[in-house]
Write a protein that holds these residues in place. Structure first.
Motif, mmCIF file in Angstrom:
data_model
loop_
_atom_site.group_PDB
_atom_site.id
_atom_site.type_symbol
_atom_site.label_atom_id
_atom_site.label_comp_id
_atom_site.label_asym_id
_atom_site.label_seq_id
_atom_site.Cartn_x
_atom_site.Cartn_y
_atom_site.Cartn_z
ATOM 1 N N MET A 1 8.574 4.181 6.588
ATOM 2 C CA MET A 1 7.521 3.492 7.366
ATOM 3 C C MET A 1 7.033 2.260 6.695
ATOM 4 S SD MET A 1 5.270 3.575 9.879
ATOM 5 C CE MET A 1 5.170 5.097 10.595
ATOM 6 N N ILE A 2 7.086 1.131 7.370
ATOM 7 C CA ILE A 2 6.730 -0.438 6.740
ATOM 8 C C ILE A 2 5.651 -0.538 6.899
ATOM 9 C CG2 ILE A 2 7.631 -2.685 6.828
ATOM 10 C CD1 ILE A 2 10.165 -1.624 7.543
ATOM 11 N N GLY A 3 4.561 -1.082 6.204
ATOM 12 C CA GLY A 3 3.182 -1.463 6.420
ATOM 13 C C GLY A 3 3.194 -3.014 6.685
ATOM 14 N N GLU A 4 1.769 -3.127 7.125
ATOM 15 C CA GLU A 4 1.970 -4.657 7.686
ATOM 16 C C GLU A 4 1.986 -5.499 6.674
ATOM 17 O OE1 GLU A 4 -2.024 -4.834 9.851
ATOM 18 O OE2 GLU A 4 -1.356 -3.668 11.658
ATOM 19 N N ASP A 5 1.667 -5.342 5.421
ATOM 20 C CA ASP A 5 1.702 -6.048 4.261
ATOM 21 C C ASP A 5 2.994 -5.764 3.424
ATOM 22 O OD1 ASP A 5 1.050 -3.793 3.463
ATOM 23 O OD2 ASP A 5 -0.322 -4.043 2.055
ATOM 24 N N ALA A 6 3.838 -5.340 3.966
ATOM 25 C CA ALA A 6 5.145 -5.044 3.598
ATOM 26 C C ALA A 6 5.958 -6.552 3.191
ATOM 27 C CB ALA A 6 6.116 -4.243 4.237
ATOM 28 N N LYS A 7 6.695 -6.462 1.998
ATOM 29 C CA LYS A 7 7.323 -7.605 1.511
ATOM 30 C C LYS A 7 8.727 -7.865 2.351
ATOM 31 C CE LYS A 7 4.549 -8.246 -2.657
ATOM 32 N NZ LYS A 7 4.051 -9.506 -2.529
ATOM 33 N N LYS A 27 14.236 0.193 3.115
ATOM 34 C CA LYS A 27 13.059 0.358 4.232
ATOM 35 C C LYS A 27 12.434 1.483 3.835
ATOM 36 C CE LYS A 27 14.709 -1.897 8.406
ATOM 37 N NZ LYS A 27 15.069 -1.845 9.640
ATOM 38 N N THR A 28 13.224 2.653 3.175
ATOM 39 C CA THR A 28 12.462 3.829 2.918
ATOM 40 C C THR A 28 11.435 3.622 1.744
ATOM 41 O OG1 THR A 28 14.174 4.539 1.133
ATOM 42 C CG2 THR A 28 14.620 5.131 3.651
ATOM 43 N N TYR A 29 11.414 2.333 1.146
ATOM 44 C CA TYR A 29 10.389 2.310 0.129
ATOM 45 C C TYR A 29 9.573 1.183 0.378
ATOM 46 C CZ TYR A 29 12.762 4.754 -3.958
ATOM 47 O OH TYR A 29 13.163 5.770 -4.644
ATOM 48 N N GLY A 30 9.514 0.917 1.614
ATOM 49 C CA GLY A 30 8.351 0.013 2.292
ATOM 50 C C GLY A 30 8.769 -1.362 2.171
ATOM 51 N N VAL A 106 21.112 -6.510 -11.149
ATOM 52 C CA VAL A 106 21.285 -5.065 -10.953
ATOM 53 C C VAL A 106 22.710 -4.625 -10.382
ATOM 54 C CG1 VAL A 106 20.626 -2.932 -9.718
ATOM 55 C CG2 VAL A 106 18.868 -4.658 -10.164
ATOM 56 N N VAL A 107 23.435 -3.751 -11.072
ATOM 57 C CA VAL A 107 24.752 -3.504 -10.699
ATOM 58 C C VAL A 107 24.539 -2.370 -9.487
ATOM 59 C CG1 VAL A 107 26.940 -2.247 -11.515
ATOM 60 C CG2 VAL A 107 25.425 -3.508 -13.174
ATOM 61 N N LYS A 108 25.778 -2.784 -8.563
ATOM 62 C CA LYS A 108 25.663 -1.955 -7.521
ATOM 63 C C LYS A 108 26.064 -0.503 -7.628
ATOM 64 C CE LYS A 108 27.050 -5.636 -4.053
ATOM 65 N NZ LYS A 108 28.374 -6.037 -3.226
ATOM 66 N N ASN A 109 25.826 0.318 -6.795
ATOM 67 C CA ASN A 109 25.701 1.726 -6.858
ATOM 68 C C ASN A 109 24.758 2.172 -7.784
ATOM 69 O OD1 ASN A 109 27.978 1.944 -5.134
ATOM 70 N ND2 ASN A 109 29.468 1.434 -6.805
ATOM 71 N N SER A 110 23.805 1.448 -8.343
ATOM 72 C CA SER A 110 22.648 1.955 -9.101
ATOM 73 C C SER A 110 21.798 2.629 -8.191
ATOM 74 C CB SER A 110 22.020 0.930 -9.811
ATOM 75 O OG SER A 110 22.883 0.199 -10.800
ATOM 76 N N SER A 111 20.981 3.482 -8.681
ATOM 77 C CA SER A 111 20.360 4.176 -7.772
ATOM 78 C C SER A 111 19.133 3.408 -7.077
ATOM 79 C CB SER A 111 19.274 5.450 -8.479
ATOM 80 O OG SER A 111 18.447 4.991 -9.473
ATOM 81 N N ILE A 112 18.440 3.706 -6.021
ATOM 82 C CA ILE A 112 17.415 3.050 -5.286
ATOM 83 C C ILE A 112 16.214 2.930 -6.247
ATOM 84 C CG2 ILE A 112 16.615 5.121 -4.119
ATOM 85 C CD1 ILE A 112 16.699 1.482 -2.528
ATOM 86 N N THR A 113 16.122 3.848 -6.901
ATOM 87 C CA THR A 113 14.901 3.967 -7.590
ATOM 88 C C THR A 113 15.182 2.612 -8.850
ATOM 89 O OG1 THR A 113 14.852 6.328 -7.790
ATOM 90 C CG2 THR A 113 13.275 5.102 -9.529
ATOM 91 N N VAL A 114 16.031 2.439 -9.190
ATOM 92 C CA VAL A 114 16.463 1.382 -10.196
ATOM 93 C C VAL A 114 16.308 0.175 -9.489
ATOM 94 C CG1 VAL A 114 18.150 0.360 -11.703
ATOM 95 C CG2 VAL A 114 17.943 2.761 -11.680
ATOM 96 N N LEU A 115 16.808 0.079 -8.421
ATOM 97 C CA LEU A 115 16.898 -1.304 -7.696
ATOM 98 C C LEU A 115 15.268 -1.371 -7.246
ATOM 99 C CD1 LEU A 115 18.231 -3.593 -6.014
ATOM 100 C CD2 LEU A 115 18.365 -2.090 -4.186
#
Length: 567
Positions: A1-7, A27-30, A106-115
């Protein structure tokens, strides 16, 4: 879910499949994500979309410009955090990106958490950078305002090293406007000797002595002194202030302060002092003092001369009761009345009054005042006119003595003339010869003309002016008294009632006497039923005298003999 104040993130990736996967994960991280497949498209996207808050930039972007070039172009016109997202992990590639921007790699294939963590760190770094830049901008603005204020107010700041005793070593720093105030530049030696050089010789020793006393007594520096500007040799006045800084042991180590060029102020003060001295000297010469009365509070202000007139010291405690007590019983109600009318009716006043000074001296004063209701005050001046009054009194005394003496002289002359007139009358009574008798009568009438004038001067007590109408009428009566045989004559008079100078009146009397006696002798021949008409007028500095009679006149033969006409 993307909020109104999403970057909003710009994902720059030339591989569509990778772009779709990363976009979905972000998008899953807003985050709101838009994509660009080339460096050129990335540049255009940033130029057209102000909502983009951060860029995830791949390095290898196909045939066009690479990520580093695209980043350089974007940062030329935009301040935005850019995180490199690449499959390269070589040291030289990473170092190359660090020279362009330092918000993360950031090196590609790093986890989304790291990104996500890298993205958040980039935002923190960017926000810190923005705040620091704003602080620097505010600081630069404050510095500019300070420089402008210093320049406008002719003020500068300084800091001196009190520990340094070598006069040839650097011992002070200053703000830029210091150089303008003292006529120096940045190359001027910032030493004790350099500081001493721009102090005026007349103030150098006393200024350093005061500086040492401030350090010794641990007080503040506050002194006005004179300097000589180095670049143009101009003498200037400055006001220096300073505060001491102490070390941990309580010893003074530095002095921080400000110096202001106050030359213009000192010139104005000097001009005001000259004006004040001139006013004070003028007041003293003219014995004129100023005063002001507050209508509401009764508070009074006197100038120095007003204090001198009342013979009190400058610290005399003024009050309505005390100032009013200087006036005499005769003058006090007059002063109270004019002050009340000035307040009630706004009437100006101009009075001569009397005071008794604090030392008991009696003085005459001339008081003039007017009302200024807008400022709720009455103001004016008071002048010591004691000397003038004494001179006027002496002049009156001398004039009185002169008038008394002149009156006595006229009285004696009138008596002498009367005696002469009496002797002539006695002589005329004893003469039988008609011709001689008539001559004496004519002489008597001439004497009477002068005697009548002196009588008029004595009676009217005006020794320079005489009423010509009264004089002529009395003169005619005196002439008829000498020639009683013509008492029944009809004399018509049309005489203007004007005052003439007594010197002129004498000559007019002589003329009238000669004409009237001549009429008796030649026109009437003893006939007493005749008429004489006398007209006298005076206007525009001209005098007209006409005497007519109805006697025998002159024969034609007389005129032909006196005024012959050639054939």
């Amino acid at each position: 879910m993307i909020g109104e104040d999403a970057k909003t993130l710009l994902l720059v990736e030339d591989d569509p499949i990778i772009a779709i996967a990363e976009k979905k994960a972000l998008k899953t991280y807003g985050y709101n994500v838009i994509t660009a497949g080339s460096g050129e498209k990335a540049v255009n996207a940033v130029n057209s979309d102000p909502e983009i808050s951060l860029i995830l930039m791949d390095i290898d972007l196909g045939s066009g410009i690479d990520g580093t070039e695209a980043t350089a172009r974007i940062l030329t016109y935009h301040e935005i955090p850019i995180v490199f997202l690449s499959s390269h992990s070589e040291r030289e590639i990473v170092e190359k990106t660090e020279h362009i921007t330092s918000y993360g790699y950031v090196v590609k294939n790093s986890s989304i958490t790291v990104l996500d963590a890298s993205i958040k760190m980039a935002f923190k770094l960017f926000n810190a950078f923005v705040k620091e830049r704003e602080k620097e901008a505010a600081l630069r603005k404050n510095e500019e305002m300070m420089r402008n204020s210093e320049s406008f107010a002719h003020i500068c700041s300084y800091s001196t090293n009190l520990v340094e005793t070598d006069i040839d070593k650097s011992a002070w720093v200053c703000s830029p406007n210091f150089y303008n105030v003292f006529g120096i530049d940045e190359t001027y030696p910032h030493t004790i000797a350099g500081w001493s050089a721009f102090l005026h010789p007349d103030f150098r020793e006393s200024t350093f002595a005061y500086h040492e006393r401030v350090i010794r007594e641990r007080s503040s520096f506050d002194l006005e002194y004179n300097i000589i500007r180095i670049n143009d040799g101009a003498e200037r006045w400055v006001h220096g202030t300073g505060k001491l800084e102490f070390d941990a042991q309580g010893n003074p180590i530095r002095m921080h302060g400000a110096i202001q060029d106050i030359t213009e102020r000192k010139e104005v003060e000097e001009a005001l002092m000259r004006t004040k001295r001139l006013l004070s000297e003028s007041e003293q010469i003219g014995k004129v003092g100023g005063w002001e009365l507050n209508i509401d509070t009764g508070e009074q202000t006197w100038t120095e001369e007003t204090y001198r007139i009342h013979e009190v010291e400058l610290d005399f405690n003024l009050s309505l009761e005390k100032s009013g007590s200087f006036y005499t019983e005769k003058s006090r109600p007059i002063l109270e009345n004019v002050l009340n009318r000035a307040i009630e009716y706004k009437e100006p006043f101009d009075e001569e009054l009397e005071i008794i000074t604090a030392k008991g001296n009696h003085r005459h004063v001339h008081a003039i005042g007017k009302t200024d209701l807008e400022n709720r005050r009455i103001l004016g001046f008071i002048q010591d006119i004691t000397y003038r009054k004494s001179v006027e009194k002496e002049i009156k005394r001398q004039l009185s003595e002169k008038e008394t003496l002149l009156k006595e002289v006229h009285h004696r002359m009138k008596n002498n003339i009367t005696s002469i007139e009496g002797l002539l009358l006695m002589q005329a009574d004893n003469i039988m010869n008609p011709e001689a008798k008539n001559s004496l009568k004519i002489a008597i009438s001439r004497v009477q003309g002068v005697r009548v004038l002196y009588e008029k001067l004595l009676v009217d007590q005006q020794y320079e002016q005489v009423s010509i109408k009264s004089y002529i009428e009395e003169l005619l009566s005196s002439i008829l008294s000498v020639f009683p045989e013509y008492q029944s004559l009809c004399i018509e008079k049309d005489i203007a009632d004007v005052n003439l100078n007594s010197n002129k009146a004498v000559f007019i009397g002589i003329i009238i006497n000669e004409l009237i006696t001549n009429i008796f002798k030649h026109a009437f021949h003893g006939e007493t039923d005749k008429h004489i008409h006398i007209t006298f007028a005076h206007a525009d500095e001209k005098t007209i005298l006409i005497i007519r009679d109805d006697g025998i006149g002159f024969s034609r033969r007389y005129f032909r003999r006196r005024c012959p006409v050639s054939a």
